[in-house]
Design a protein around this motif. Structure first.
Motif, PDB file in Angstrom:
ATOM      1  N   VAL A 165       0.736  -1.187   0.074  1.00 15.32           N
ATOM      2  CA  VAL A 165      -0.137   0.047  -0.137  1.00 15.32           C
ATOM      3  C   VAL A 165       0.810   1.234  -0.086  1.00 15.32           C
ATOM      4  N   ASP A 166       0.665   2.053  -1.112  1.00 12.94           N
ATOM      5  CA  ASP A 166       1.493   3.314  -1.044  1.00 12.94           C
ATOM      6  C   ASP A 166       1.175   4.431   0.039  1.00 12.94           C
ATOM      7  N   THR A 167       1.799   5.603  -0.347  1.00  9.76           N
ATOM      8  CA  THR A 167       1.456   6.428   1.069  1.00  9.76           C
ATOM      9  C   THR A 167       0.320   7.249   0.661  1.00  9.76           C
ATOM     10  N   GLU A 168      -0.240   6.896  -0.585  1.00  9.03           N
ATOM     11  CA  GLU A 168      -1.731   7.592  -0.832  1.00  9.03           C
ATOM     12  C   GLU A 168      -2.856   6.542  -0.649  1.00  9.03           C
ATOM     13  N   GLY A 169      -2.428   5.332  -0.132  1.00  6.22           N
ATOM     14  CA  GLY A 169      -3.600   4.329   0.315  1.00  6.22           C
ATOM     15  C   GLY A 169      -3.718   3.366  -1.200  1.00  6.22           C
ATOM     16  N   LEU A 727      11.816   6.417  -6.456  1.00  7.62           N
ATOM     17  CA  LEU A 727      12.894   6.091  -5.725  1.00  7.62           C
ATOM     18  C   LEU A 727      12.603   5.067  -4.731  1.00  7.62           C
ATOM     19  N   ASP A 728      13.471   4.368  -3.835  1.00  7.47           N
ATOM     20  CA  ASP A 728      13.226   3.367  -3.091  1.00  7.47           C
ATOM     21  C   ASP A 728      12.758   3.911  -1.883  1.00  7.47           C
ATOM     22  N   GLN A 729      12.183   2.876  -1.147  1.00 12.19           N
ATOM     23  CA  GLN A 729      11.421   3.398   0.019  1.00 12.19           C
ATOM     24  C   GLN A 729      11.641   2.216   1.303  1.00 12.19           C
ATOM     25  N   LYS A 759       7.991   7.366   2.783  1.00  9.85           N
ATOM     26  CA  LYS A 759       7.677   8.626   1.843  1.00  9.85           C
ATOM     27  C   LYS A 759       7.773   8.192   0.338  1.00  9.85           C
ATOM     28  N   MET A 760       6.706   8.467  -0.403  1.00 15.73           N
ATOM     29  CA  MET A 760       6.829   8.394  -2.121  1.00 15.73           C
ATOM     30  C   MET A 760       7.565   9.301  -2.557  1.00 15.73           C
ATOM     31  N   ARG A 761       8.808   9.050  -3.120  1.00 17.07           N
ATOM     32  CA  ARG A 761       9.696  10.028  -3.786  1.00 17.07           C
ATOM     33  C   ARG A 761       9.730   9.591  -5.109  1.00 17.07           C
ATOM     34  N   SER A 762       9.828  10.549  -6.229  1.00 20.80           N
ATOM     35  CA  SER A 762       9.818  10.501  -7.413  1.00 20.80           C
ATOM     36  C   SER A 762      10.683  11.684  -8.133  1.00 20.80           C
ATOM     37  N   TYR A 763      11.304  11.419  -9.322  1.00 23.61           N
ATOM     38  CA  TYR A 763      11.684  12.280 -10.325  1.00 23.61           C
ATOM     39  C   TYR A 763      10.650  12.206 -11.583  1.00 23.61           C
ATOM     40  N   THR A 764      10.363  13.487 -12.227  1.00 19.47           N
ATOM     41  CA  THR A 764       9.562  13.569 -13.586  1.00 19.47           C
ATOM     42  C   THR A 764      10.256  14.383 -14.336  1.00 19.47           C
ATOM     43  N   TYR A 765      10.548  13.809 -15.613  1.00 17.99           N
ATOM     44  CA  TYR A 765      11.251  14.475 -16.642  1.00 17.99           C
ATOM     45  C   TYR A 765      10.445  14.679 -18.055  1.00 17.99           C
ATOM     46  N   LEU A 766       9.919  16.137 -18.042  1.00 17.74           N
ATOM     47  CA  LEU A 766       9.291  16.379 -19.169  1.00 17.74           C
ATOM     48  C   LEU A 766      10.202  17.385 -20.379  1.00 17.74           C
ATOM     49  N   ASP A 767       9.680  17.639 -21.419  1.00 18.55           N
ATOM     50  CA  ASP A 767      10.534  18.453 -22.210  1.00 18.55           C
ATOM     51  C   ASP A 767      11.045  19.897 -21.748  1.00 18.55           C
TER      52      ASP A 767
END
Length: 816
Positions: A165-169, A727-729, A759-767
């Motif tokens: 179950v992630d941090t948002e449920g 990212l890892d958790q 914590k849910m940690r992430s990177y997002t790459y857009l143009d």
């Protein structure tokens, strides 16, 4: 800290594996002892009754077994002379002395009598394992887990093997969120399933069944499998029950009562509880924006603090009537009501290309929520004999309302949002099981699901005028009719189960705005399934299986209501989504020793029209910052393969270790196109391949003074996505419990997320943008609970256990 996380997880795994490796095969040729145990008064089978065989020449050589739901057992013993004891809570023991066993032996059917003198005593028995591993599913017994005392269903699921179950449920199975969640075998169509699971207290749950590759008797929905949450149903003779009080930090408190009264023909059961919960969370999104030439344009840092409070009441009452010795009719009503408040504060700090601070703004979202759910369920079981020939009929109806209102204020804006939802559901199901001789049986059934949902959502500006492009009324109607049949048989050491399910689906998704949009989805599909099992020995089996599965978009995936908590990073559902189809293949192996149960499987899933979230600019700009929208789409194709293992190890009577490990590779293929602000069509290539892993280890140890200590750790590896990476958790929980008042009561204390790292940690790459985000739905929590039992043993095996705990997705057992 990161090295510490890896070290803790690896130590747990290595400990379990090293002990597992030390276990060896039996040194002597053994013979099998079989039989059946029933209630003398009702002639009904007794599940979880125990049989103990003690060798007279070697008292340390003890063997035994526990009966299944048919009251049957089997045990392997070295040839010799034995004293045999048969026991079940609140029944008189039966002893068989000087039984000579030199060849396979059947003890026949043994009937146990009620022991009235024990009904008011508290008898402590050996605990049933918190995780039972079976070939077709894993069963997680909630009552043995101290971690979830005072928690919710989301807390329960986050401790179940193969489930996370992630941090948002949001719930996922083997790393996939295309999972079907049932409560007593019945689906929930809540728009926000994650929030619905947070409302149901853990104290109302008996166990959770995880079926990774369901057969044709189950709903075809759920690409990665089915999770069935089984509610408590009292079955003990006389008047008995449990009271649970809890409190915690941040401010949390609750009171739950489970009460049962059983006579010879009637069994009354009820559960009622009130709880107040406070969840403190937070997060941030740090974005870096670029010019068309690739140079840095500016920076925007969002810092978020959230606090959510919920007051909830849940009640359940029902009666089971033994119409005849072989006919049972159960009726129950359920009622839930929840209210709450949300506070979400976001501070926006702006910087220029040189990271010089240029200004700050804020956005405060305060809201009220409320929901009310009422349902009626009825279950009729007709047993034609004691060999499994039966007919089961289930019906249920329910009505749910869910309302929320929020006021959004900020440095430069004022908005008001409202969301009103009314949902009606109905279900009818019939299952027929016919044994056709030794080790074979035929099954057939029908199931109809009918749902009607109306969801009105709108956003008002500072003048109270509805903003059209952010407001809508969603009307969703779903009618699903299904027929299935399957046949299972056993030939020597092989068992076979072949099935075919047909489902006809009629869905209408309508947006009642100007202009009105109608989306009709009509389709029917065949869903075959096949299982082949080989019995290597009495303690080990290997199984291969195949099934075809379907995932229908629901909830927030379909709802076009805009999540407006952030005005530059928004989320919106997509009502035009199509279902995805999955072909699932699985090879599993299970091996049991005296102290170890090991289960492993390799799996492959091939999915078409898989759901995926994409982020793209909307063309709108707020204070010079482009607005980015996240939305689900039918991406294309996804292929997934992996393996997992579950290891249960009891090195000593006072120590139990459960571990679960899952490694998988996911490859997705597809693209997404949108029109930018210059009317130019932009095509996003979303091909992606990622490999990741997941591990969970739980240890339960009895300390001096009979204090139980439980500790578990969970690690999710880093995973690449089509537009970035997650990212890892790592997180760790612990709990302590102590029986008091002559074992009639228990005090438990637990800490959720000891290091506050979930914590849910992430990177997002857009143009034109790179973003780093963190989200923590719930910070570290402390909970204290007190449980009092009257006329009921702590670890009591409930006699006359529920005859159809799946609540409708029942059917017969795997042959053999």
């Amino acid at each position: 800290m990161k090295n510490l996380k890896f070290t803790i997880v690896l130590l747990f795994l290595l400990l379990g594996l090293s002990n597992f490796a030390q276990q060896g095969p039996p040194a002597f040729t053994k013979v099998k002892v079989t039989g059946k145990i029933v209630d003398k008064k009702s002639n009904q089978p007794l599940e979880y009754a125990t049989i103990t065989l003690k060798n007279q020449k070697n008292p340390k050589a003890i063997s035994g077994g526990i009966t299944n739901n048919k009251g049957e057992y089997e045990a392997d013993v070295i040839p010799g002379v034995y004293d045999i004891t048969i026991e079940f809570i609140s029944f008189k023991n039966i002893e068989i002395k000087d039984k000579k066993i030199t060849e396979p032996t059947s003890l026949g059917t043994i009937a146990l009598e009620d022991d009235a003198s024990q009904l008011n005593e508290v008898v402590v028995r050996a605990e049933k394992s918190s995780v039972e591993i079976k070939l077709d599913k894993k069963v997680y017994n909630v009552g043995q887990d101290m971690m979830v005392k005072g928690g919710t269903v989301s807390d329960v699921l986050d401790n179940v093997p193969s489930v996370s179950v992630d941090t948002e449920g949001n719930v996922s199975l083997r790393g996939s969120d295309n999972v079907r969640i049932l409560i007593d075998g019945r689906p929930s169509y809540a728009v926000n399933v994650a929030e619905a699971l947070r409302q149901l207290p853990a104290d109302a749950i008996d166990k959770v069944e995880v079926i990774t590759n369901p057969s044709a008797r189950y709903d075809a929905e759920g690409g990665s499998g089915i999770i069935n949450i089984v509610l408590k149903k009292g079955k003990n003779q006389g008047f008995n029950g449990t009271l649970i009080a809890s409190t915690g930090i941040p401010e949390t408190y609750g009171l739950t009562a489970n009460i049962n009264y059983k006579t010879e023909k009637l069994n009354y059961f009820t559960t009622a509880g009130f709880n107040h919960r406070t969840n403190e969370g937070g997060g941030k999104t740090n974005s870096e924006y670029f010019n068309e030439d690739g140079s840095v344009k500016n920076y925007l840092y969002e810092d978020r603090e959230t606090e959510r409070t919920r007051d909830g009441f849940n009640g359940r009452a029902g009666v089971e009537w033994t119409v005849a010795p072989n006919t049972y009719w159960t009726n129950a009503i359920n009622y839930e009501k929840n209210t709450g408040e949300d506070n979400d504060l976001i501070n926006y700090n702006s910087y220029d290309a040189s990271r010089v601070f240029t200004g700050t703004t804020y956005r405060l979202n305060t809201g009220d929520t409320g929901s009310e759910n009422a349902s009626f369920t009825s279950n009729l079981i007709k047993n034609f004999n004691d060999k499994g020939h039966k007919l089961t009929v289930d019906t249920s109806i329910s009505r749910n309302t869910d309302d929320s209102q929020s006021v959004i204020t900020g440095s430069d804006n004022y908005n008001n949002t409202l969301n009103n939802q009314i949902q009606k559901q109905g279900q009818l199901q019939a299952d027929y099981v016919l044994p056709l001789g030794e080790g074979s049986q035929f099954e057939a059934g029908y199931k109809g699901n009918f749902a009607d949902l109306n969801n009105e959502y709108y956003v008002l500006d500072e003048n109270g005028i509805k903003i059209k492009n952010l407001s809508n009324t969603l009307e969703y109607k779903e009618n699903i009719n299904a027929l299935y049949t399957q046949y299972g048989f056993k030939a020597n050491k092989f068992s076979y189960l072949f099935g075919l399910r047909w489902e006809d689906t009629n869905i209408e998704v309508n947006l009642l705005e100007d202009p009105i949009q109608f989306n009709t989805k009509k389709y029917n599909n065949f869903f075959p399934s096949a299982f082949i099992s080989y019995e290597i020995s009495d303690q080990s089996n290997i199984t291969t299986s195949y099934s075809k599965r379907l995932s229908r978009p629901r909830g927030r995936f379909m709802n076009p209501a805009v999540n407006y908590s952030s005005n530059v990073n928004i989320f919106q559902g997509n009502p035009d989504l199509d279902p995805s189809l999955t072909n699932k293949f699985d090879v599993g192996y299970i091996k049991r020793w005296e102290k170890v149960t090991f289960n492993t499987s390799a799996y492959f899933e091939d999915t078409k029209d898989v759901f995926s979230f994409v982020r793209s600019p909307t063309g709108d700009v707020v204070n010079g910052v482009p607005v980015i929208k996240s939305q689900p789409i039918n991406l294309g194709k996804e292929q997934k393969y992996g393996f997992e293992f579950t290891l249960n190890y009891n090195p000593f009577k006072i120590w139990r270790i459960n571990s679960n490990f899952n490694f998988y590779n996911v490859k997705t293929t597809g693209e997404h196109s949108y029109t930018d602000t210059n009317d130019k069509v932009i095509v996003q290539n979303l091909d992606n391949e990622a490999t990741t892993w997941f591990a969970r280890v739980s240890s339960k140890l009895t300390l001096p003074y009979k204090i139980d200590w439980q500790l578990n750790g969970t690690y999710n590896g880093e995973q690449k996505t089509a537009q970035g990476k997650n990212l890892d958790q790592f997180s760790m929980n612990t709990a302590f419990s102590k029986d008091v008042m002559k074992d009639k009561a228990t005090i438990a204390f637990n800490i959720s997320d000891i290091f506050n790292t979930r914590k849910m940690r992430s990177y997002t790459y857009l143009d034109n943008q790179i973003s780093y985000g963190e989200m923590q739905f719930r910070k570290r929590q402390f909970n204290l609970s007190f449980t009092y039992r009257f006329n009921k043993a702590k670890n009591e095996r409930e006699k006359n256990a529920p005859r159809n705990e799946g609540g409708g997705d029942g059917g017969g057992d795997f042959p053999g």
